[in-house]
Design a protein around this motif. Sequence first.
Motif, PDB file in Angstrom:
ATOM      1  N   GLN A  20       0.823  -1.204   0.000  1.00 17.15           N
ATOM      2  CA  GLN A  20       0.000   0.000   0.000  1.00 17.15           C
ATOM      3  C   GLN A  20       0.867   1.267   0.000  1.00 17.15           C
ATOM      4  O   GLN A  20       0.513   2.280  -0.603  1.00 17.15           O
ATOM      5  N   LEU A  21       2.002   1.207   0.688  1.00 23.20           N
ATOM      6  CA  LEU A  21       2.906   2.357   0.731  1.00 23.20           C
ATOM      7  C   LEU A  21       3.918   2.305  -0.417  1.00 23.20           C
ATOM      8  O   LEU A  21       4.274   3.334  -0.996  1.00 23.20           O
TER       9      LEU A  21
ATOM     10  N   PHE B 278      -6.740   3.257  -6.032  1.00 28.16           N
ATOM     11  CA  PHE B 278      -6.364   1.869  -5.758  1.00 28.16           C
ATOM     12  C   PHE B 278      -6.502   1.513  -4.278  1.00 28.16           C
ATOM     13  O   PHE B 278      -6.713   0.341  -3.941  1.00 28.16           O
ATOM     14  N   GLY B 279      -6.403   2.505  -3.406  1.00 26.95           N
ATOM     15  CA  GLY B 279      -6.686   2.255  -1.987  1.00 26.95           C
ATOM     16  C   GLY B 279      -8.112   1.737  -1.836  1.00 26.95           C
ATOM     17  O   GLY B 279      -8.378   0.822  -1.055  1.00 26.95           O
ATOM     18  N   GLY B 280      -9.025   2.329  -2.613  1.00 28.70           N
ATOM     19  CA  GLY B 280     -10.413   1.867  -2.592  1.00 28.70           C
ATOM     20  C   GLY B 280     -10.538   0.459  -3.156  1.00 28.70           C
ATOM     21  O   GLY B 280     -11.201  -0.395  -2.580  1.00 28.70           O
ATOM     22  N   VAL B 281      -9.868   0.218  -4.281  1.00 26.91           N
ATOM     23  CA  VAL B 281      -9.979  -1.104  -4.927  1.00 26.91           C
ATOM     24  C   VAL B 281      -9.393  -2.197  -4.025  1.00 26.91           C
ATOM     25  O   VAL B 281      -9.980  -3.272  -3.877  1.00 26.91           O
ATOM     26  N   PHE B 282      -8.246  -1.912  -3.401  1.00 34.11           N
ATOM     27  CA  PHE B 282      -7.626  -2.931  -2.544  1.00 34.11           C
ATOM     28  C   PHE B 282      -8.530  -3.262  -1.347  1.00 34.11           C
ATOM     29  O   PHE B 282      -8.594  -4.398  -0.902  1.00 34.11           O
ATOM     30  N   THR B 283      -9.235  -2.251  -0.845  1.00 36.71           N
ATOM     31  CA  THR B 283     -10.183  -2.527   0.240  1.00 36.71           C
ATOM     32  C   THR B 283     -11.310  -3.414  -0.295  1.00 36.71           C
ATOM     33  O   THR B 283     -11.820  -4.285   0.414  1.00 36.71           O
ATOM     34  N   GLY B 284     -11.660  -3.194  -1.560  1.00 37.70           N
ATOM     35  CA  GLY B 284     -12.669  -4.047  -2.206  1.00 37.70           C
ATOM     36  C   GLY B 284     -12.235  -5.501  -2.263  1.00 37.70           C
ATOM     37  O   GLY B 284     -13.054  -6.403  -2.110  1.00 37.70           O
TER      38      GLY B 284
ATOM     39  N   ARG C 128      -7.218   4.258   5.409  1.00 38.89           N
ATOM     40  CA  ARG C 128      -6.085   3.549   4.828  1.00 38.89           C
ATOM     41  C   ARG C 128      -5.366   4.457   3.824  1.00 38.89           C
ATOM     42  O   ARG C 128      -4.145   4.549   3.816  1.00 38.89           O
ATOM     43  N   TRP C 129      -6.141   5.145   2.997  1.00 43.34           N
ATOM     44  CA  TRP C 129      -5.532   6.002   1.986  1.00 43.34           C
ATOM     45  C   TRP C 129      -4.868   7.232   2.632  1.00 43.34           C
ATOM     46  O   TRP C 129      -3.829   7.706   2.149  1.00 43.34           O
TER      47      TRP C 129
END
Lengths: 318, 257, 255
Positions: C28-29, C73-79, C115-116
């Motif tokens: 993520q980072l 992508f922060g949103g997608v990864f949470t998905g 997260r983001w």
Amino acid sequence: MDHPNTIEAEKLVREFKKGPRAVDGIDLHVDAGEIYGFLGPNGAGKSTTVLMLTTLLPPTAGAARVGGYDVVREGPQVRANIGAALQEAALDPLLTGREHLRLQAALQALPREERGPRAAELLDRVGLTEAADRKVRGYSGGMKRRLDLAMALVHRPRILFLDEPTTGLDVQSRTALWDEVGRLAREDGVTVFLTTQYLEEADVLADRVGIIDHGRIVAEGTPDALKAEIGRPTVEVIPLGEDGRGPVAAVLERFGTLVPSSRGIAVRLEGGEAGLAEVVRALDAAGVHVAQLELHSPSLDDVFLAKTGRSLEGHGAE
Amino acid sequence: MRTTVDQVALLARRSVLRTWRNPAATIFPLVFPMLLLAVNSGGLRAETHLPGFPTKSFVAFALAVPFIQGALFATMNAGTDLARDIESGFMSRLSLTPLRGAALLAGQLGGVIALGLVQACFYLAVGFVVGVRPAAGVGGVAVLLVFAALIALAFGSLGATIAIRTGSTESVQSLFPVFFVFLFISSMNIPRNLISTRWFRDAATANPVSYLLECVRSLIITGWNGEALGLGFGILAVIGVAGLSSAAAALPRRLAR
Amino acid sequence: MRNLSVARAVAWRTLHNVFTNPGLVIPQLAFPLFFFTAFAGGLSHIHDVRGFAYPEGYTAFQFVFVLLQSAAFGGVFTGFGIARDFETGFARRLLLAAPHRTGIVSGYALAALCRWLVTAAFLTCVAFAVGMKVGGHGVDLPALYLLAALVNAAAILWACGVAMRLRSMQAGPIMQMPVFLVLFFAPVYVPLGLLTGWIHAVALVNPLTRVLEAGRGFVAGSPTEVAAAYGAAAGLAVLFSLWAVRGLRKAEAAG
């Protein structure tokens, strides 16, 4: 009381696309504080019924009220009043047991200050205090089941659904879980709806049993009443010597119809179990020497066999 | 000898079929590099105006990238399939048969090479449709296909090594970001001499992936360039020898009977 | 009130899993940082192309894109996590425990935002450390972050809708690919004016183009098309919130 701890279903149906009716118009009434055992083989519709009663699956037709609330129109109220431990103890492997309980308490909106003590109390009750701060991925199957039960109890539900809670557990874990479920019903007045594939579990635990097959309830009643409905108990006597067979048969004939026995002589008692003492006295009075005497009660499997033409023993989990 | 050849052919066929029957594993390596090609050739077309840029067609410049991405997919396919065989116990079952370890490895890599060639043909066909004509002509296309097959073999053997050593699909998947970094810190999107940030240019120069890209690129946009070809094939040979020998060394332990 | 409790509980659990699991927190980072390095470092010469007029330099130019990309992508990864919850059956536990189930969607969205924010803070520190210039004044940077937060919300709600419809990890590429295309069919490497051909035509109708151009305007201190950018981002967030709630209803109906 406006919202009793009862479960009621009327002509409940669930159809899946391109599949048969998983549940085909069942009627149910479970009283407050009662333990109701829902017994059936693989694919009979037990779990589908539980999913509908717990608001996880909408019925295709019919109606159900749980705790006095309609499962379709009043889902939030139903969920607030029930606890459920479903077939797969779906736990997060990255959370500890204590974290699971705190999460469940938060989801149920328990006040923040109550969450910790309630988690500790339940962990103690299900014997997981020592493992409380370990991640769940290291738990055994039995520990996961016990944690699942504890999570179902976090918000002190009035009605508890347990979907095959002891499948895959060892005898010790199974007995511990039975004790806890029995205590919940007796001491806390919780209504318990329990599905099981184990005849013994239904027999020991349930006040009443419903037998489901192909989506329909084929028999319902107390275990004793169900067994009595299909037949009388049998007494089987093995005489001490071969020459004792005639005298034994002569005595037993007086108590009912003789039935085939591979080891000795057997009779179906017309007067029920109470006739056993009479049989013993009569054998004694006739001076017959007996090597072995056994009373065989009808089992729930006999009930299932009588109602469906098939045996329940040996079926796997649904 | 004949038995070994049969075994290799059967295992190669199995390798191709299991990829072919998994739509995600088949479509993704074909579609994703083409999407990236479309995105980059559209967005970076302005680069061709920079003095010293080697071609007027950014698509021709960028067509080398899918070939190197093919290496990534070869590594993943070979590694993941083998690791899955180990995890599922299929490898244990094989170890109970008289199958030779070399046949197992050759079969798996044979399948990966076949898929690598299919991918390379697809990339070249797409390039042809959008107007890219390799400067090295038909002979250049043949060399490109050989290069693609060697890429699949060399990188596939790296994936196989990790799979055989660890027996874990997760470990194989963890290679993905590593390759990703190598790909992006290279001359993937711009010639090395036009990278103005010094540390990035140095990193791209030290990165072997840059030379693989430049080898493919030379055949497409400049013609026959001995230095680029020598460096590209040489680096590939080193990776291939290292990958194959380490996979072969690890295999007997995994197949211990 | 109970809805809020559910949302907080779901968010806590998602964030707990992310930040106690190096396998989730490092990518993520690392990925946004890597893209920032690869684009701003490797392609900085593009700034010399005639007609490329962005006063704050190529680092700032790319920072805005990478920030928006990390938000999406922060949103997608949470998905992905939502899909995993359905696959493992944990989502059923949430559906059963939550009296009001829309709180579950809110919880995942809250987790994606938190997260983001961590990624955004990290990326911003790195950008300033490598000398990124910012021409805007006090309100411009927060306006950029607000815009990116809306993109994050739209992305998680999109991914949530997909995850709740497919309820399997196989949904991953379906969540990811459209987001990838929307991001990269915008003026990623050069300003809109320097794009030509089909990509220019696509970028013109791509809602993210407005967001990207406005974001770059904020960093340069000369915001442009602010209303259109906020309208596009908020519009997507509202649209996908309906998509997510309908996805939740489908998951409920499927059992």
